[in-house]
Design an enzyme around this catalytic site. Structure first.
Site, short mmCIF file in Angstrom:
data_model
loop_
_atom_site.label_atom_id
_atom_site.label_comp_id
_atom_site.label_asym_id
_atom_site.label_seq_id
_atom_site.Cartn_x
_atom_site.Cartn_y
_atom_site.Cartn_z
CD GLU A 13 34.55 40.84 43.82
OE1 GLU A 13 35.10 40.23 44.76
OE2 GLU A 13 33.65 41.69 44.01
CB SER A 150 37.92 42.01 44.58
OG SER A 150 37.64 40.80 45.25
CE1 TYR A 216 40.46 36.62 45.48
CE2 TYR A 216 40.36 38.73 44.34
CZ TYR A 216 39.85 37.84 45.25
OH TYR A 216 38.73 38.16 45.96
NE ARG A 255 38.48 39.82 54.46
CZ ARG A 255 38.14 39.85 53.16
NH1 ARG A 255 37.76 38.75 52.55
NH2 ARG A 255 38.19 40.99 52.49
CG ASP A 257 39.14 43.25 55.33
OD1 ASP A 257 39.31 42.19 55.96
OD2 ASP A 257 38.79 43.29 54.14
CD GLU A 270 36.07 46.40 51.68
OE1 GLU A 270 35.29 47.14 51.03
OE2 GLU A 270 36.88 45.65 51.13
CG ASN A 272 33.87 40.05 51.56
OD1 ASN A 272 32.98 39.24 51.36
ND2 ASN A 272 34.80 40.33 50.65
N GLY A 276 35.92 35.32 50.19
CA GLY A 276 36.47 34.36 49.25
C GLY A 276 36.85 33.04 49.90
#
Length: 308
Positions: A13, A150, A216, A255, A257, A270, A272, A276
């Site tokens: 990443e 990602s 992205y 974050r 999800d 998961e 994070n 990002g």
């Protein structure tokens, strides 16, 4: 403040991290801070003098050694304050198997899964293993590296005959592979800032899941903040996000999800620890929905780290 932004790194990443980091640095300069940017790759020790000279190190790294607790351990040894979670929490969140075990122990629902280890006999190549896996996990199976971000190396398969190739691909990126039941439904995300849940977002990707391309590539996903969901679902997913945040001992900005399936059930996918911060990233959109502009968001993350 004097702020060092670490960006780049050596993970898959890297390019995303460079984008996040340059955007964060510009935002912090806009707020009047003295900002230096540095790339810890290939020698993370080389950035330590700059880290010691700063009031705080802003981690804009993603994946690999930047997010799995490695750089955090180095900064701890140097006595440096940094954004995001600590060593243990970073390692736990990066390891999807351990994350799911802790979610389940804390009462946060998560999809069924199985694990494969490169060091163990390759049972996944044995006749009948694929059919047994589908019988246990359902008609669609997600195959992914256990410690990547990602969706790097991830496959979604519906044919047992495709399992071996999907596992081999995932093993290219990690020594452990997760086989997980695919959860149909809507994708929801909750940013957590300083222990408080931000507005819930909904992601509508062009693919089955919110994969690397959808994350992205502009136009590959529609992101709605706040999510058009009932208040009861909003409250519940925020509650579960904070439970997951606490279960992994996260701190700072993170974050979490989820999937909301057609039966109305929520499943945590998961967490994070270093979300990002690119122009298409989710936490900045969630913060904007809460009335927090991007420069203010970056500054709040830095101040939260300074306060400890």
């Amino acid at each position: 403040m004097k702020i060092l932004v670490l960006l780049g790194g050596s993970s898959a990443e890297r390019e995303v991290s460079l984008s996040s980091g340059s955007r964060v640095a510009a935002a912090l300069r806009e707020r009047g801070h003295q900002v230096t940017e540095a790339d810890p790759h290939p020698d993370p020790f080389a950035v330590m003098p700059a880290a010691r000279a700063a009031d705080v190190t802003w981690l804009a790294l993603h994946g690999g050694a930047g997010e799995d607790g490695t750089i955090q351990a180095l900064l701890d040894l140097a006595g440096v304050r940094y954004t995001g979670s600590g060593v243990l929490a970073s390692a736990l969140a990066m390891d999807k198997d351990l994350s799911k075990r802790l979610f389940r122990a804390a009462g946060v629902p998560t999809a069924e899964w199985r694990m494969l280890d490169r060091a163990a006999p390759p049972v996944w190549r044995e006749p009948g293993y694929a059919k047994q896996t589908f019988a246990a996990l359902g008609a669609k199976v997600v195959v992914k590296p256990s410690k990547q971000g990602s969706t790097v190396g991830l496959s979604i398969i519906e044919d047992p005959a495709a399992l071996a190739d999907a596992v081999a691909l995932a093993f290219e990126h990690d020594d452990e592979v997760m086989l997980e039941a695919f959860v149909p439904g809507r994708e929801l995300t909750v940013g957590v800032l300083g222990g408080e849940a931000l507005p819930v977002g909904e992601i509508i990707p062009k693919h089955d899941i919110y994969d690397y391309e959808c994350k992205y590539t502009p136009g590959m996903a529609e992101e709605l903040f706040p999510a058009p969901i009932p208040d009861a679902v909003r409250d519940e997913v925020q509650r579960l996000a904070l439970m997951a945040y606490a279960a992994l001992k996260l701190r700072g900005c993170a974050r979490v999800d989820f999937r909301w399936d057609p039966a109305g059930r929520l499943f945590c996918l998961e967490a994070n620890t270093l979300p990002g911060m690119t122009g298409t990233s989710l936490v900045p959109q969630a913060a904007q929905a809460a009335g927090i502009g991007f420069p203010e968001l970056c500054e709040r993350i830095a101040l939260d780290a300074v306060r400890g």
